[in-house]
Design a protein around this motif. Structure first.
Motif, PDB file in Angstrom:
ATOM      1  N   PHE A 233      50.352  47.196  39.629  1.00  0.00           N
ATOM      2  CA  PHE A 233      49.371  47.236  40.719  1.00  0.00           C
ATOM      3  C   PHE A 233      48.838  45.834  41.025  1.00  0.00           C
ATOM      4  O   PHE A 233      48.733  45.424  42.183  1.00  0.00           O
TER       5      PHE A 233
ATOM      6  N   CYS B  21      53.232  52.834  37.209  1.00  0.00           N
ATOM      7  CA  CYS B  21      53.075  53.844  36.172  1.00  0.00           C
ATOM      8  C   CYS B  21      53.077  55.239  36.799  1.00  0.00           C
ATOM      9  O   CYS B  21      53.199  55.400  38.009  1.00  0.00           O
TER      10      CYS B  21
ATOM     11  N   LEU C 126      50.681  57.203  37.327  1.00  0.00           N
ATOM     12  CA  LEU C 126      49.625  57.348  38.326  1.00  0.00           C
ATOM     13  C   LEU C 126      50.133  56.910  39.703  1.00  0.00           C
ATOM     14  O   LEU C 126      49.948  57.598  40.712  1.00  0.00           O
TER      15      LEU C 126
ATOM     16  N   GLN D 175      48.359  59.847  33.454  1.00  0.00           N
ATOM     17  CA  GLN D 175      48.001  58.650  32.677  1.00  0.00           C
ATOM     18  C   GLN D 175      49.231  57.760  32.515  1.00  0.00           C
ATOM     19  O   GLN D 175      50.289  58.223  32.119  1.00  0.00           O
ATOM     20  N   GLY D 176      49.006  56.491  32.811  1.00  0.00           N
ATOM     21  CA  GLY D 176      50.133  55.561  32.904  1.00  0.00           C
ATOM     22  C   GLY D 176      50.961  55.388  31.656  1.00  0.00           C
ATOM     23  O   GLY D 176      52.157  55.119  31.729  1.00  0.00           O
TER      24      GLY D 176
ATOM     25  N   GLY E 159      51.432  50.322  34.483  1.00  0.00           N
ATOM     26  CA  GLY E 159      50.857  50.422  35.825  1.00  0.00           C
ATOM     27  C   GLY E 159      49.915  49.306  36.197  1.00  0.00           C
ATOM     28  O   GLY E 159      49.939  48.819  37.327  1.00  0.00           O
ATOM     29  N   CYS E 160      49.089  48.883  35.244  1.00  0.00           N
ATOM     30  CA  CYS E 160      48.063  47.892  35.566  1.00  0.00           C
ATOM     31  C   CYS E 160      48.710  46.617  36.094  1.00  0.00           C
ATOM     32  O   CYS E 160      48.320  46.093  37.134  1.00  0.00           O
TER      33      CYS E 160
ATOM     34  N   ASN F  83      40.088  49.438  37.471  1.00  0.00           N
ATOM     35  CA  ASN F  83      41.391  48.804  37.725  1.00  0.00           C
ATOM     36  C   ASN F  83      42.441  49.716  38.364  1.00  0.00           C
ATOM     37  O   ASN F  83      43.211  49.284  39.205  1.00  0.00           O
ATOM     38  N   CYS F  84      42.474  50.998  37.953  1.00  0.00           N
ATOM     39  CA  CYS F  84      43.578  51.847  38.393  1.00  0.00           C
ATOM     40  C   CYS F  84      43.626  51.988  39.913  1.00  0.00           C
ATOM     41  O   CYS F  84      44.691  51.955  40.508  1.00  0.00           O
TER      42      CYS F  84
ATOM     43  N   ALA G 108      49.440  49.620  29.552  1.00  0.00           N
ATOM     44  CA  ALA G 108      50.581  50.388  30.052  1.00  0.00           C
ATOM     45  C   ALA G 108      51.093  49.730  31.336  1.00  0.00           C
ATOM     46  O   ALA G 108      50.401  48.901  31.931  1.00  0.00           O
TER      47      ALA G 108
ATOM     48  N   THR H 147      43.941  59.230  33.936  1.00  0.00           N
ATOM     49  CA  THR H 147      44.526  57.902  33.711  1.00  0.00           C
ATOM     50  C   THR H 147      44.377  57.530  32.239  1.00  0.00           C
ATOM     51  O   THR H 147      43.816  58.299  31.468  1.00  0.00           O
ATOM     52  N   CYS H 148      44.864  56.368  31.885  1.00  0.00           N
ATOM     53  CA  CYS H 148      44.965  56.001  30.469  1.00  0.00           C
ATOM     54  C   CYS H 148      43.674  56.161  29.670  1.00  0.00           C
ATOM     55  O   CYS H 148      43.667  56.815  28.633  1.00  0.00           O
TER      56      CYS H 148
HETATM   57  S1  SF4 Z   1      45.327  52.151  33.170  1.00  0.00           S
HETATM   58 FE1  SF4 Z   1      47.099  53.490  32.950  1.00  0.00          FE
HETATM   59  S2  SF4 Z   1      46.966  54.869  34.697  1.00  0.00           S
HETATM   60 FE2  SF4 Z   1      45.655  53.135  35.159  1.00  0.00          FE
HETATM   61  S3  SF4 Z   1      46.977  51.720  36.296  1.00  0.00           S
HETATM   62 FE3  SF4 Z   1      47.067  51.105  34.147  1.00  0.00          FE
HETATM   63  S4  SF4 Z   1      48.879  52.165  33.389  1.00  0.00           S
HETATM   64 FE4  SF4 Z   1      48.343  53.196  35.289  1.00  0.00          FE
END
Ligand code: SF4
Lengths: 453, 430
Positions: free
Chosen positions: B44, A39, A41, A156-157, B40-41, A63-64, B38, A125-126
């Motif tokens: 990662f 994302c 981030l 923010q992702g 990214g989670c 989590n991020c 979203a 972030t989100c």
């Molecule tokens: S919560 Fe949003 S900013 Fe954080 S890793 Fe997930 S997508 Fe990316």
């Protein structure tokens, strides 16, 4: 509030994606139910975290950052590497109810007192973006109090992908850091350039810098591999921006051109031909006769030297087939590197490439019938690899298991690469690795032992 | 002056509950994990899990964008499920939510239920675990997924109409904690098998992520693991064994949902607890403890004697998830090692007494223990160990800077031997 990303990010005159996508936001769409890249981030963190005297604070639930920090392979010359630390406010349920701005404020003050950084980047972030935390306000207040740049990064992702994150980070540097200082006089030689988008993975920057120096070019600032806040602050004083391997940061180069009149070019240091070309493009842009002569001489010597060193590998690799699946600039620069080794590139991934990238692929591609892979799903990759009987797949770590589980030799050319692959030395590493990987008898052994494959 | 209020996680030890749920789902055969959030989670998590297990990890995302985040993610979720089905044809989709999707207050369970009713997708299972990232730990997410799975297979017709079959091999359900390595799973499976019992491991990361080259080559879904068929038969088992300090709160639910007698072990590590497990298995199966394990028991006693010298006067710092902290401190305590500090993501009164100090927090707490002789923690502690020049025994999650952790095991007699010997060698070098 910065819930939605700036329109401007999606309107990039210097980016060829603009012409292609009817919807300007096409850059950021992803299909639900597929596995995607990172994302915003992720993208922003990649750009900013290599700065070695700044701290990166991810304002987010656990989590991020917590699931994935400490995995980058950027290198620095400094021992106390802040970028090895992962900082997060770890927003919990209480913070969600009562607000987490205070927590962020206290946290930043704590780490400032303890680590004495030269700047702090705060990543939104989100979750805090959705609840509308004012990280911009907190950043302003802290910057005034701590007397260092405290930079909000609106990453923010849900706003978009890694590429967008790159841009957001570039914007953050442009708005808050660049132009804040003047270089010391003795830093000023005539041939100063900045490298933009080089993060010193496995020490690649060191190799590039070494080559440039010997050709007579000085790197004033790197954005951001092995860099300091100070050098980025005075980067506007360079004579030329060289955007390495990142379309997304063209945005930054363009902004710097508009504001400081600093010209920019793009260059790649993967492979012999590309490295030579990049060096020549730089000296041609600088336009100094003496420099051009000395650079030409240097290139000639280094090329001969490298060719000698890879002679044996090249002999073996000539005619071997490769499938390349990687992003952006590497989609063509690695084609050129593999051609340097006499290899035939059957297909290259262009999912993240621009029209311009694609044009370059066509230019470079010797056989003229390279397959442009838009769909990088693993099943498709293997299908093509099998049909075309490729000898090796070069891609990112994501595809490692796709390849090796199918008993196809593989080399990681992205984040997880074991060696630096840039510049002259990098070419040697690349040749050597591919040579030994293809030659490895293991794949044959396993194929014979596994009749179903 | 140092600011007294830290309010910052510096090199966190904790990971999120959604990752925990994902790890549980990965122990199911032919499964795909769908992260609702979203992009990214999922990305990662996929990257970290891939590096940790050195395997392909089938995690995908619903790819919520800003409109979805603000206006609701129903369409993203449903088209995500449809796309997975079309592209990968899994038997099982495990859905974990995120901070983003839980903050916006959607009733995800309800959306999935509606979707299942309307659609006629010919695969059997979609399970949802609500795992907002701002709440709960890795262990909590794992437990949530476990209970969500049990709930789905319980209370339905299957349960009521099921007659106990008169099969020759009796099966038992074994619930294992998130701290188990793939090899731990395999060892336990083997041990149970020696008592002529068929273990149904819930989940079974031993089969799915042990790192085997599947004869089908590359697969888009998990290559093996707990089968849906086995799940449907859980009520047919003789009894449940639940292992893991972190699963303590789930014991009651597990027992109720399965309707079976349930035996709980905070850990199955070290001499005493391994004894307890083997005695129980022997008693319930009516079989004697196999010679193999009797021998291993004697070997462990001998290994304790051989290695304990290396621990005399040495201090150990442990920074681990609560299950592994319990397991390892159990073994170390039996051999009389001095546990200077225990750091975990959660406080536990049950095991506090084994440590000189015990605290809840991040890896940065190690900074206060620069004089210990051995650190036991995950890869992220490598940085501190290197800085303080203290040997690091790598265990827990994530382990990304060394290869081969999936082959290690620390449970039962032999596992205790492993820990004693590895620690002793590191102490000797340090
Ligand atoms: S919560 Fe949003 S900013 Fe954080 S890793 Fe997930 S997508 Fe990316």
């Amino acid at each position: 509030m910065h819930i939605t990303a700036k329109e401007e990010y999606f309107d990039e005159p210097a980016c060829e994606h603009n012409g292609v996508a009817k919807d300007k936001k096409a850059c950021k769409t992803a299909t639900p139910g597929s596995s995607t890249g990172g994302c915003a981030l992720d993208g922003a963190y990649i750009v900013l975290s290599p700065i070695k005297d700044a701290l990166n604070i991810v304002h987010a639930p656990i989590n991020c950052l917590g699931n994935s920090y400490n995995q980058r392979t950027s290198e620095t010359t400094q021992r106390e590497n802040y970028y090895m630390y992962g900082f997060t406010t770890a927003i919990n349920e209480n913070d969600l109810i009562f607000g987490s701005e205070d927590k962020l404020r206290q946290g930043v003050i704590y780490v400032f007192n303890r680590f004495k950084p030269k700047a702090v980047f705060i990543y939104n972030t989100c979750v805090p973006a959705l609840t509308g935390e004012d990280i911009e306000g907190v950043s302003k207040e802290l910057a005034a109090k701590l007397k260092i740049p405290v930079v909000p990064v609106f990453s923010q992702g849900f706003s978009g992908n890694k590429n967008l994150g790159n841009k957001i980070a570039g914007d953050a540097l442009f708005t808050h850091i660049i132009g804040r200082k003047e270089p010391e006089i003795d830093l000023l030689s005539d041939y100063n350039i900045n490298l933009i988008g080089e993060y010193n993975i496995r020490g690649e920057l060191f190799l590039i810098k070494k080559a440039l120096k010997q050709a007579g070019i000085n790197v004033l600032s790197t954005i951001t591999g092995d860099s300091t806040i100070e050098e980025i602050m005075y980067s506007h004083k360079a004579g030329l921006n060289v955007v390495v391997c990142s379309k997304a940061l063209i945005y930054l180069a363009r902004k710097m051109k508009e504001k400081y009149g600093l010209p920019y070019i793009e260059g790649s240091f993967f492979g012999l031909t590309s490295t030579n070309k990049a060096i020549m493009d730089i000296v041609n842009s600088i336009g100094d006769y003496e420099l051009t002569c000395s650079a030409k001489k240097y290139i000639k010597i280094r090329t001969r030297n490298t060719e000698e060193n890879i002679y044996e590998y090249k002999r073996f690799l000539t005619g071997k087939k490769a499938l390349l699946y990687t992003g952006g600039v590497k989609s063509w620069s690695l084609v050129s590197a593999l051609n340097d080794l006499g290899m035939k590139v059957i297909a290259t991934g262009v999912k993240k490439s621009t029209e311009e990238d694609k044009l370059r692929i066509k230019e470079i591609d010797g056989n003229g019938n390279i397959i442009m892979l838009d769909n990088g799903n693993p099943v498709n990759l293997i299908k093509i690899a099998r049909e075309e009987q490729v000898d090796i797949i070069l891609a990112g770590g994501r595809n490692q298991y796709t390849a090796i589980k199918s008993l196809i030799p593989f080399l990681d050319v992205n984040q997880e690469r074991f060696n630096p692959y840039t510049s002259y030395e990098g070419m040697e590493f690349l040749a050597k690795q591919i040579y030994f990987e293809i030659k490895n008898p293991l794949f044959k052994l396993l194929k014979e032992s596994n009749i179903n494959l | 002056m140092m600011n007294p209020i830290k309010n910052m996680e510096i090199n966190p030890l904790q990971a999120s509950s959604s990752l925990g749920a994902a790890m549980f789902f990965l122990g199911i055969n032919n499964a795909v994990v769908l992260m609702h959030g979203a992009v990214g989670c999922a990305s990662f998590d996929k990257v970290t899990l891939t590096k940790h297990f050195r395997e392909n990890i089938p995690i995908v995302t619903t790819a919520l964008n800003e409109y979805g985040a603000i206006l609701g993610g129903t369409d993203f979720l449903t088209s995500g499920i449809k796309n997975i089905y079309e592209k990968m044809k899994p038997d099982f989709i495990g859905i974990a939510s995120s901070g983003l999707t839980e903050t916006s207050g959607e009733d995800i369970a309800c959306i999935i239920r509606d979707f299942k009713e309307k659609q006629d997708l010919p695969f059997s299972k979609i399970i949802y675990a609500g795992t907002p990232d701002y709440k709960g730990s890795l262990e909590d997410g794992y437990m949530k997924a476990m209970l969500a799975l049990l709930e789905d297979f319980s209370g339905k017709e299957t349960y009521k109409t099921f007659k106990k079959s008169k099969k020759l091999t009796k099966s038992i359900n074994v619930f294992c904690p998130v701290s188990f390595t793939p090899q731990d799973f395999l060892e336990l499976r083997e041990a149970v098998g020696y008592f002529d019992l068929k273990p149904v491991m819930i989940p079974d990361l031993g089969l799915s992520l042990d790192g085997h080259l599947d004869e089908r080559g590359y697969l888009q879904t998990t290559a093996d693991g707990l089968g849906i068929k086995d799940m449907e038969n859980i009520h047919n088992s003789e009894f449940n064994i639940v292992i893991g300090l972190s699963l303590g709160n789930a014991v009651k639910s597990i027992s109720e949902l399965t309707g079976l007698a349930t035996y709980y072990f905070p850990n199955v590590c070290g001499l005493k607890n391994s004894d307890k497990l083997f005695n129980l298995l022997s008693e319930l199966s009516g079989k004697e403890i196999p010679e193999k394990y009797k021998r291993q028991r004697r070997q462990l006693m001998d290994a304790y004697l051989d290695t304990h010298f290396y621990f005399l006067g040495k201090d150990i710092a442990l920074a681990l998830g609560i299950d592994l902290l319990d397991s390892f401190s159990m073994i170390y305590s039996e051999m009389g090692a001095n546990l200077k500090i225990g750091i975990s993501t959660k406080f536990s009164d049950d095991i506090k007494y084994r440590f000189l100090n015990f605290c809840e927090g991040d890896l940065d707490l190690l900074d206060n223990y620069r004089n210990v002789d051995l650190i036991v923690s995950n890869s992220n502690a490598g940085f501190y160990a290197k800085d303080f020049r203290i040997p690091l025994l790598r265990a827990g999650f994530p382990l990304i800077d060394e290869i081969g952790h999936g082959y290690k095991h620390y449970i039962l007699y032999r596992g205790a031997v492993n820990l004693a010997v590895e620690s002793a060698n590191l102490l000797n070098k340090g």
